[in-house]
Structures are given as C-alpha cells and as structure tokens.
Design a protein around this motif. Structure first.
Motif, PDB file in Angstrom:
ATOM      1  N   GLY A 174      33.128  -5.414 -36.072  1.00  0.00           N
ATOM      2  CA  GLY A 174      34.112  -4.822 -35.704  1.00  0.00           C
ATOM      3  C   GLY A 174      33.967  -4.387 -34.145  1.00  0.00           C
ATOM      4  N   VAL A 175      33.330  -4.684 -33.371  1.00  0.00           N
ATOM      5  CA  VAL A 175      32.989  -4.210 -32.200  1.00  0.00           C
ATOM      6  C   VAL A 175      33.279  -5.456 -30.952  1.00  0.00           C
ATOM      7  CG1 VAL A 175      31.806  -3.141 -30.466  1.00  0.00           C
ATOM      8  CG2 VAL A 175      31.615  -2.405 -32.858  1.00  0.00           C
ATOM      9  N   LEU A 176      34.118  -5.458 -30.178  1.00  0.00           N
ATOM     10  CA  LEU A 176      34.456  -6.160 -29.090  1.00  0.00           C
ATOM     11  C   LEU A 176      33.418  -6.137 -28.044  1.00  0.00           C
ATOM     12  CD1 LEU A 176      36.190  -8.850 -27.689  1.00  0.00           C
ATOM     13  CD2 LEU A 176      37.368  -6.885 -26.856  1.00  0.00           C
ATOM     14  N   ASN A 177      32.295  -6.812 -27.523  1.00  0.00           N
ATOM     15  CA  ASN A 177      31.408  -6.494 -26.620  1.00  0.00           C
ATOM     16  C   ASN A 177      31.771  -7.254 -25.138  1.00  0.00           C
ATOM     17  OD1 ASN A 177      29.102  -5.750 -25.100  1.00  0.00           O
ATOM     18  ND2 ASN A 177      27.815  -6.037 -26.545  1.00  0.00           N
ATOM     19  N   LEU A 178      32.424  -6.450 -24.357  1.00  0.00           N
ATOM     20  CA  LEU A 178      32.835  -7.136 -22.999  1.00  0.00           C
ATOM     21  C   LEU A 178      31.564  -7.039 -22.135  1.00  0.00           C
ATOM     22  CD1 LEU A 178      36.720  -6.412 -22.615  1.00  0.00           C
ATOM     23  CD2 LEU A 178      35.455  -8.433 -23.313  1.00  0.00           C
ATOM     24  N   GLY A 179      30.573  -6.240 -22.437  1.00  0.00           N
ATOM     25  CA  GLY A 179      29.746  -5.922 -21.654  1.00  0.00           C
ATOM     26  C   GLY A 179      28.650  -7.286 -21.552  1.00  0.00           C
ATOM     27  N   ILE A 180      28.917  -8.462 -22.401  1.00  0.00           N
ATOM     28  CA  ILE A 180      28.333  -9.519 -22.454  1.00  0.00           C
ATOM     29  C   ILE A 180      27.954 -10.368 -21.055  1.00  0.00           C
ATOM     30  CG2 ILE A 180      30.474 -10.913 -22.536  1.00  0.00           C
ATOM     31  CD1 ILE A 180      28.936 -12.955 -24.461  1.00  0.00           C
ATOM     32  N   GLU A 181      28.785 -10.226 -20.215  1.00  0.00           N
ATOM     33  CA  GLU A 181      28.639 -10.997 -18.797  1.00  0.00           C
ATOM     34  C   GLU A 181      27.459 -10.023 -18.147  1.00  0.00           C
ATOM     35  OE1 GLU A 181      30.409 -13.659 -17.631  1.00  0.00           O
ATOM     36  OE2 GLU A 181      29.709 -13.692 -15.637  1.00  0.00           O
ATOM     37  N   GLY A 182      27.634  -8.954 -18.002  1.00  0.00           N
ATOM     38  CA  GLY A 182      26.414  -8.055 -17.400  1.00  0.00           C
ATOM     39  C   GLY A 182      25.098  -8.388 -18.038  1.00  0.00           C
ATOM     40  N   ILE A 183      25.297  -8.236 -19.432  1.00  0.00           N
ATOM     41  CA  ILE A 183      24.087  -8.267 -20.230  1.00  0.00           C
ATOM     42  C   ILE A 183      23.448  -9.502 -20.050  1.00  0.00           C
ATOM     43  CG2 ILE A 183      23.141  -8.278 -22.564  1.00  0.00           C
ATOM     44  CD1 ILE A 183      25.296  -6.141 -23.426  1.00  0.00           C
ATOM     45  N   MET A 184      24.280 -10.549 -20.047  1.00  0.00           N
ATOM     46  CA  MET A 184      23.660 -11.965 -19.530  1.00  0.00           C
ATOM     47  C   MET A 184      23.049 -11.835 -18.263  1.00  0.00           C
ATOM     48  SD  MET A 184      26.376 -14.572 -21.060  1.00  0.00           S
ATOM     49  CE  MET A 184      25.271 -16.226 -20.940  1.00  0.00           C
ATOM     50  N   VAL A 185      23.494 -11.352 -17.047  1.00  0.00           N
ATOM     51  CA  VAL A 185      22.732 -11.186 -15.676  1.00  0.00           C
ATOM     52  C   VAL A 185      21.656 -10.326 -15.839  1.00  0.00           C
ATOM     53  CG1 VAL A 185      23.170 -10.219 -13.459  1.00  0.00           C
ATOM     54  CG2 VAL A 185      25.137 -11.395 -14.816  1.00  0.00           C
ATOM     55  N   ALA A 186      21.474  -9.314 -16.690  1.00  0.00           N
ATOM     56  CA  ALA A 186      20.320  -8.474 -16.528  1.00  0.00           C
ATOM     57  C   ALA A 186      19.314  -9.273 -17.651  1.00  0.00           C
ATOM     58  CB  ALA A 186      20.649  -7.189 -17.421  1.00  0.00           C
ATOM     59  N   GLY A 187      19.664  -9.865 -18.675  1.00  0.00           N
ATOM     60  CA  GLY A 187      18.477 -10.693 -19.490  1.00  0.00           C
ATOM     61  C   GLY A 187      17.971 -11.722 -18.306  1.00  0.00           C
ATOM     62  N   VAL A 201      37.068  -0.593 -22.116  1.00  0.00           N
ATOM     63  CA  VAL A 201      36.950  -0.043 -20.993  1.00  0.00           C
ATOM     64  C   VAL A 201      35.461   0.372 -21.176  1.00  0.00           C
ATOM     65  CG1 VAL A 201      36.611   2.296 -19.795  1.00  0.00           C
ATOM     66  CG2 VAL A 201      39.047   1.428 -20.654  1.00  0.00           C
ATOM     67  N   VAL A 202      34.626   0.458 -22.176  1.00  0.00           N
ATOM     68  CA  VAL A 202      33.217   0.268 -22.142  1.00  0.00           C
ATOM     69  C   VAL A 202      32.678  -0.840 -22.052  1.00  0.00           C
ATOM     70  CG1 VAL A 202      31.365   0.832 -23.832  1.00  0.00           C
ATOM     71  CG2 VAL A 202      33.514   2.223 -24.074  1.00  0.00           C
ATOM     72  N   GLY A 203      33.245  -1.950 -22.537  1.00  0.00           N
ATOM     73  CA  GLY A 203      32.653  -3.244 -22.037  1.00  0.00           C
ATOM     74  C   GLY A 203      32.743  -3.620 -20.706  1.00  0.00           C
ATOM     75  N   VAL A 204      33.965  -3.455 -20.049  1.00  0.00           N
ATOM     76  CA  VAL A 204      34.143  -3.761 -18.783  1.00  0.00           C
ATOM     77  C   VAL A 204      32.989  -3.143 -17.833  1.00  0.00           C
ATOM     78  CG1 VAL A 204      35.545  -3.723 -16.600  1.00  0.00           C
ATOM     79  CG2 VAL A 204      36.391  -4.699 -18.769  1.00  0.00           C
ATOM     80  N   GLY A 205      33.057  -1.600 -18.301  1.00  0.00           N
ATOM     81  CA  GLY A 205      31.976  -0.641 -17.263  1.00  0.00           C
ATOM     82  C   GLY A 205      30.690  -0.928 -17.668  1.00  0.00           C
ATOM     83  N   LEU A 206      30.318  -1.527 -18.933  1.00  0.00           N
ATOM     84  CA  LEU A 206      28.880  -1.872 -19.047  1.00  0.00           C
ATOM     85  C   LEU A 206      28.613  -3.075 -18.271  1.00  0.00           C
ATOM     86  CD1 LEU A 206      26.510  -0.662 -20.712  1.00  0.00           C
ATOM     87  CD2 LEU A 206      26.842  -2.883 -22.291  1.00  0.00           C
ATOM     88  N   THR A 207      29.511  -4.133 -18.205  1.00  0.00           N
ATOM     89  CA  THR A 207      29.076  -5.073 -17.189  1.00  0.00           C
ATOM     90  C   THR A 207      29.238  -4.791 -15.759  1.00  0.00           C
ATOM     91  OG1 THR A 207      30.367  -6.829 -18.781  1.00  0.00           O
ATOM     92  CG2 THR A 207      30.458  -7.241 -16.400  1.00  0.00           C
ATOM     93  N   LEU A 208      29.942  -3.810 -15.314  1.00  0.00           N
ATOM     94  CA  LEU A 208      29.873  -3.333 -14.058  1.00  0.00           C
ATOM     95  C   LEU A 208      28.259  -2.687 -13.696  1.00  0.00           C
ATOM     96  CD1 LEU A 208      33.128  -1.837 -13.091  1.00  0.00           C
ATOM     97  CD2 LEU A 208      32.275  -4.201 -12.396  1.00  0.00           C
ATOM     98  N   LEU A 209      27.986  -1.905 -14.759  1.00  0.00           N
ATOM     99  CA  LEU A 209      26.623  -1.163 -14.745  1.00  0.00           C
ATOM    100  C   LEU A 209      25.586  -2.224 -14.651  1.00  0.00           C
ATOM    101  CD1 LEU A 209      25.232   1.674 -14.721  1.00  0.00           C
ATOM    102  CD2 LEU A 209      25.135   1.504 -17.156  1.00  0.00           C
ATOM    103  N   ALA A 210      25.487  -2.962 -15.760  1.00  0.00           N
ATOM    104  CA  ALA A 210      24.436  -4.083 -15.911  1.00  0.00           C
ATOM    105  C   ALA A 210      23.959  -4.754 -14.787  1.00  0.00           C
ATOM    106  CB  ALA A 210      24.563  -4.707 -17.206  1.00  0.00           C
ATOM    107  N   THR A 211      25.236  -5.316 -14.273  1.00  0.00           N
ATOM    108  CA  THR A 211      25.086  -6.193 -13.003  1.00  0.00           C
ATOM    109  C   THR A 211      24.617  -5.481 -11.724  1.00  0.00           C
ATOM    110  OG1 THR A 211      27.119  -7.263 -13.807  1.00  0.00           O
ATOM    111  CG2 THR A 211      26.556  -7.752 -11.590  1.00  0.00           C
TER     112      THR A 211
END
Lengths: 314, 349
Positions: A37-50, A95-105
């Motif tokens: 039930g959670v859309l995770n738009l942090g995916i792009e940033g998490i891949m960069v971090a990984g 918002v959380v997902g996009v923010g997390l992508t920005l943060l992780a990147t």
C-alpha cells in the motif's frame, strides 16, 4: 547487421539479461512496497545510494558480498525514513518519495566528495565475474544468455521467485497483500498494519539499493554521478506493467531490457545512421510511458495504494 | 500510535514546529560539515556571507532565485490542485527552446513586441508539455508523477538533439550550444549597471498574479476544491477534468517562464546545463512556501541564498557544495512533518 541476426545472437540475449538484472531487483523492491500500500518514489535516490554504498565498501576492503550487504543496509535505512514519514504519520507519499530521492542523491554525492576529494576519475574495483553454470551454460542460445552471468544476476532471478513465493504462499505475504488491499482486515486479525507496511517498505528499499549496487559491482566496476539515470522511474512503470505481480513484472523487465539491448545494436545498423542517437536513448522512457498507458485500463491496482491507515478511523 | 486532530492549535505549535524543522535542518548540516572536517559555525558564516555579504553576492542570489520563483509557482499551483507535476524541468526547457527559436533572428521585431510574444509562446510550449501527462491522467488514469518524471528525460534528450542539429550555433566551435539571442530579444537590466534583469520583476509579478487567481477568481477556488476533495468538488458541480487541465496549462506555462527568463535574461543562449535541477528544486521551494504564491518568493530567496552561499563556502572551506542539496531535502521532509504535527497530535495506543 540484419535485425534478425541481432535477435538470434546469444550475445544480444546475454546483454538483455544483464541489463534486466538491476531492474529486477528494484522492481521487486517497489512491488513489495506497493503491494503493502505504499508508493515508494524514493526508488531513484535509493538506487543511487546503493550503487555508491556497495562500491565504496568494496573499495574500502570489504568482500563483494559484504558490499552487497552494505548497499542493502543503506537502502533499508532510507526505507526506514520513508516508512516512518509515510506510514504512521501518513504524509503524502508523493512528497515523501520525491524528498527522499533528493535527500539520498545529495547525501551520496556529498559523501563521494568527502571520501574522494581529489579524484578526477573514480577508482575501479574488482567487480563480480561471470560464473558459468556447469553443463547449463553449454546449451545453445539460452546457455550464454541465462547461465553465463554474474552471481548477482542469478540472485536477481532467485529474488523474483522468492518474492512470488512469499507473497502468494506464506501468511506473511498474505498480510502484506491485505495491507495493500484492505488494511482494516489486517487490523481486525490483530496484526499491526503499521508494522506490516513499514517492514515492506524497509525490505523493498533494501532490494532497490541492491539493484543500484548491481550497476557499480557487476555491470561496471566504478561509480558515476548520473549512472542510475532514471532507472528507478522506469521500475515504477514496470510494476504497473506487471500488474503488481512478480512473474509478470519479471517478464516486463526482461522484455524492456531486450528492447534496450536491441536499440543499442540498432544504432550500429544503417537505420542508426539515419536517426539521431537521441531518438534511441529516448526509447526506454517512451516505452515506459507506453506501458503505463496500455496497462492503465486493466491493471488491478492495490485498493489501498497511497491510502494512509489511521487506526480507529472509519 | 495514532494521530488525533487538534481543534485549535496554539500559536506556539503553529509557528514553533516549522521553526524547529528549519533548526533541525541546520543541526544536520552542522554534523555533516563536521564530518567533512570543517567548523560548522564558520561554514554557516561563509554561506551567509557568500549569499548576501556583498552587492555582487546579493545580486547573484536574486538572479538564482528568479527561475526558482517560476518553478516554485508552477509546482505550488499544480500541487494545490493535487496535480503532481514533477516535470517542471522539461517545461522549463520548453520555454528556453522557444526563446531561442524566436529570439535568434527569426522575428526581427522591436523588443517591446518581441519579448512579450516570446514569453507568451514560451508559456504555451510549457503548457503543452504538461498537457500530455495531464490528459493521460484525466483520460486514462495514468499516474502523472511517473509520466512527468519520464518526460524530463525525454525532453532533455530532445534538447540535446536540437543543440546538435537544428539549433546548433554554426560559430560554436562544435559545442552543443545555440546561437546567441539578438539584442532586441534580451530582457533588459532592471537598473543600469546592476547584473539583475527584468526576469526577476516578471517573477514577482507572476507570484502576485497567481495570488490573485488563487484568492480572487472562481478558477482559484475550483483548483483548491479539486485539491481538497475531488469527490466533493465533483458533487458540487465543479468540472473536475477541465479544472485539472487548466491547472496543468497554468503550471506548465509558469515553469516555461523560468527557461525563457534564464535564456533571455541571464545566459543569452541555450546549453544543456541551463538548469541545474531548477525544476526539482521548485518542489522544495513550493513545499517550504506551503504552496502559497507569496511564500514561494520568500522560499525561493531562501533556497537561492543557500545554493549561492554554499558555492562560495565550498571554495573557501572545502566542504562539498552538495551540503546545500542535503539541507534543502531535509528541510522539505522535516517541514511536511512539522506541518502535519501542527494539525494533529500523536497519541499512544
């Protein structure tokens, strides 16, 4: 080279499977999050971090699988941040997902510059090598394509099978799917929707990070800033294309990668000389949008995707 | 835990929590600066000095804020109607391309006619770029977050093709770069001798215009209603689809003005690095401004100051300039959390 020659060459299919591997990891990770039930738009940033974490850990002296574990842990850390904000607090998942992508990147690039301040080109590591599966790798066509890959590619396919098994054959999987379809039913069973969803996001984010790490530890042997290059967003499209089912999503990833491998080879044919190369580079993104459009009509979206659950609320 | 609405939040809660979010951001940045081996207080001092310590620095900050006001407004307008436009980057480049197409000599008109025509055409182009994902959303239910994100990559490749093909500067020594705009197509400076162009004034006017639309027009009311509750809006007879499409046109047009103003005001030509992510930073700006158009101006100035300050701090203290990006991303996440906690109380079960 003729188009038919391309499609029948073993190197083409080997490349397709190789290109598919990081997408499979990340797509399974996103699929697990979305089924809960959670859309995770942090995916792009998490891949960069990984991609960075696994590579830098190996550069610092860890064995290759140690690097994969570090990448996974880093991904799970970002998953924890996402899940705290999006699940108990129920903040907008967009918002959380996009923010997390920005943060992780940003954190990744910052760490890169702090750890390697003076380098003009990033150092290389000894990446995963091809492991030829005995006997099977000698089969015509599918041998080189499926059984002459790096261990991380085999792990990607195992993960897809494991995801399908856990989701459809275990009580845990039932809880995850129910959290994405009908969270009240999960709560009625005395289970914590919050715990199930947070767990799914944390584990899923770990797999996304391993997908990123595949790029620096298997596909290449070094880290570059624009290496992930939208693959995370493509994986979100692949989850939709796969109708939130691991098997179909796996098939989608392989088909997508085959197309990608095909366009690279097509560039070297007479057709490639006529069209500007940017047209070929655009194709994966167009294909993703097309997949979203085609599947949008009949996709069975998890009913509670992007719906926050606040206990006691009706 | 569960969340319980607060009927009348105290002023301390309403203003204290957002202040705490910003404070925490600075603590995070301080820790990261220490990890990089620098003294955090001198780092912040250098950032402030670099952003507004001199006339040159201040003008640089205002120049940097200009595109951020436009993209921040674009995001704020869209998000307010729950249209998740993450594609301001593509719309910005659409505006920049139009500025180059019309401004490099194709139209030999006096600047009083040429500049408004360029601005309007740029807005139309940006609007069209966002109209495609918006139509996919309203017609087919395709999530616009992913499509607008993917369009960013597609459009940047398209610009790359233009700069190596039709729009390539024949005198550019082979660099992928457009010809320079003719003098009549350049936005003049606000004050003679100061490096600040009319794009900044246009940005302020746009913020004012959006504020008027939001508060004084039926369309503004409709956008808000659609954003707050689609079903209720539909029930009340608001044409939801039309409102979403109109919102998309407005949002895309505003983002395109950022590209127009950067090309016609600041750079004078188009290259592939015209925007260092202004479209994405616009999301941070809009959220920090709580989607309020006048707040966007303040937030854009704050964000621009951090970026400009971090650039000069990085040269002096050796702390990577990505510290600015980390601060903004954490500010965004902490701010949305703080805003939530001004309205809800956390209760243990």
């Amino acid at each position: 080279m003729d188009i038919l020659d391309i499609l029948l060459s073993a190197s083409f299919w080997a490349a397709a499977i190789r290109i598919a591997s990081p997408l499979i990891f990340a797509t399974m990770g996103e699929l697990i999050c979305e089924r809960a039930g959670v859309l995770n738009l942090g995916i792009e940033g998490i891949m960069v971090a990984g991609a960075f974490a696994g590579w830098i850990a190996v550069w610092a002296g860890l064995p290759l699988w140690g690097g994969v574990a570090v990448a996974m842990l880093v991904g799970m850390g970002f998953g924890l941040i996402h899940s705290i904000l999006s699940v108990p607090f129920g903040l907008s998942q967009h918002v959380v997902g996009v923010g997390l992508t920005l943060l992780a990147t940003a954190l990744t690039f910052y760490t890169y510059r702090v750890v390697l301040p003076e380098v003009s080109s990033p150092p290389k590591i000894q990446a995963f090598q091809v492991y030829e599966v005995p006997f099977l790798s000698e089969l015509p066509l599918i041998g080189p394509a499926l059984f002459s890959q790096t261990p991380l590619t085999y792990a990607a396919f195992i993960l897809a099978g494991l995801t399908a098994y856990v989701l459809y054959r275990t009580p845990l999987g039932l809880a995850v799917r129910a959290a994405g379809e009908n969270p009240s039913a999960v709560a009625a069973q005395g289970l914590s929707v919050t715990a199930v969803r947070m767990g799914a996001v944390i584990v899923g984010s770990g797999f996304m990070a391993v997908g990123g790490a595949f790029l620096t530890m298997s596909a290449f042997d070094s880290f570059f800033f624009d290496m992930v290059n939208g693959r995370g967003w493509i994986c979100i499209a692949l989850v939709v294309f796969g109708a939130w089912r691991p098997g179909k999503a796996l098939l989608g990833a392989v088909l997508f990668a085959a197309f990608d491998a095909f366009q690279i080879r097509l560039q070297q044919t007479p057709i490639g000389a006529v069209l500007p190369y940017q047209v070929f580079l655009m194709m994966p993104y167009f294909l993703s949008i097309l997949a979203l459009v085609v599947m949008s009509r009949r996709a069975e979206v998890p009913a509670a995707l992007m719906v926050a659950f606040n206990k006691g609320e009706r | 835990m569960r969340l319980e609405p607060i009927a009348n939040p105290t002023a301390a809660r309403r203003f204290g929590l957002p202040a705490l979010a910003v404070g925490t951001t600075f603590v995070i940045a301080a820790v990261l600066a220490m990890i990089a081996g620098a003294d955090p207080f001198s780092v912040f001092g250098l950032i402030i000095h670099g952003a507004m310590g001199s006339k040159f620095a201040l003008l640089e900050t205002l120049n940097r804020a200009t595109p951020l006001i436009f993209t921040g407004l674009a995001v704020a307008v869209a998000f307010r109607a729950k249209l998740w436009n993450i594609g301001a980057e593509a719309q910005l480049y659409a505006g920049a391309v139009i500025a180059v197409v019309l401004g490099t000599g194709a139209l030999a008109w006096p600047s009083g006619v040429l500049l408004p025509v360029m601005a309007v055409c740029a807005m139309l182009a940006g609007a069209l770029v966002l109209l495609v994902p918006a139509l996919l959303k309203t017609r087919l239910g395709v999530d616009e977050v992913v499509t607008t994100l993917l369009f960013n990559f597609i459009f940047l490749l398209f610009v790359s093709y233009l700069l190596e093909g039709p729009l390539k500067d024949p005198m550019g020594m082979g660099w992928p770069k457009s010809s320079r705009l003719i003098p009549d197509a350049r936005l003049p400076r606000l004050v003679d001798g100061l490096r600040l162009h009319w794009g900044f004034a246009l940005a302020l006017l746009s913020a004012l215009a959006v504020w008027v639309i939001n508060t004084r027009t039926t369309f503004g009311y409709e956008m808000r209603a659609v954003g707050q509750n689609v079903e209720a809006a539909r029930f009340a007879g608001i044409p939801v689809t039309v409102v979403i499409l109109k919102t998309a046109l407005l949002s895309g047009g505003l983002a395109a003005l950022a590209g127009f103003s950067e090309v016609a005001g600041l750079k004078g030509s188009l290259t592939l690095d015209l925007s260092p992510g202004f479209g994405y930073t616009g999301i941070v700006v809009a959220m920090l401004a709580l989607l309020h158009p006048i707040g966007v101006v303040a937030a854009a100035l704050f964000v621009a100051a951090i970026f400009v300050g971090a650039d000069s701090m990085s040269r002096a203290a050796g702390v990577p300039t990505y510290l600015a990006d980390i601060m903004l991303a954490s500010a965004l996440l902490l701010m949305v959390l703080a805003i939530l906690l001004t309205k809800f109380r956390v209760r243990r079960d």
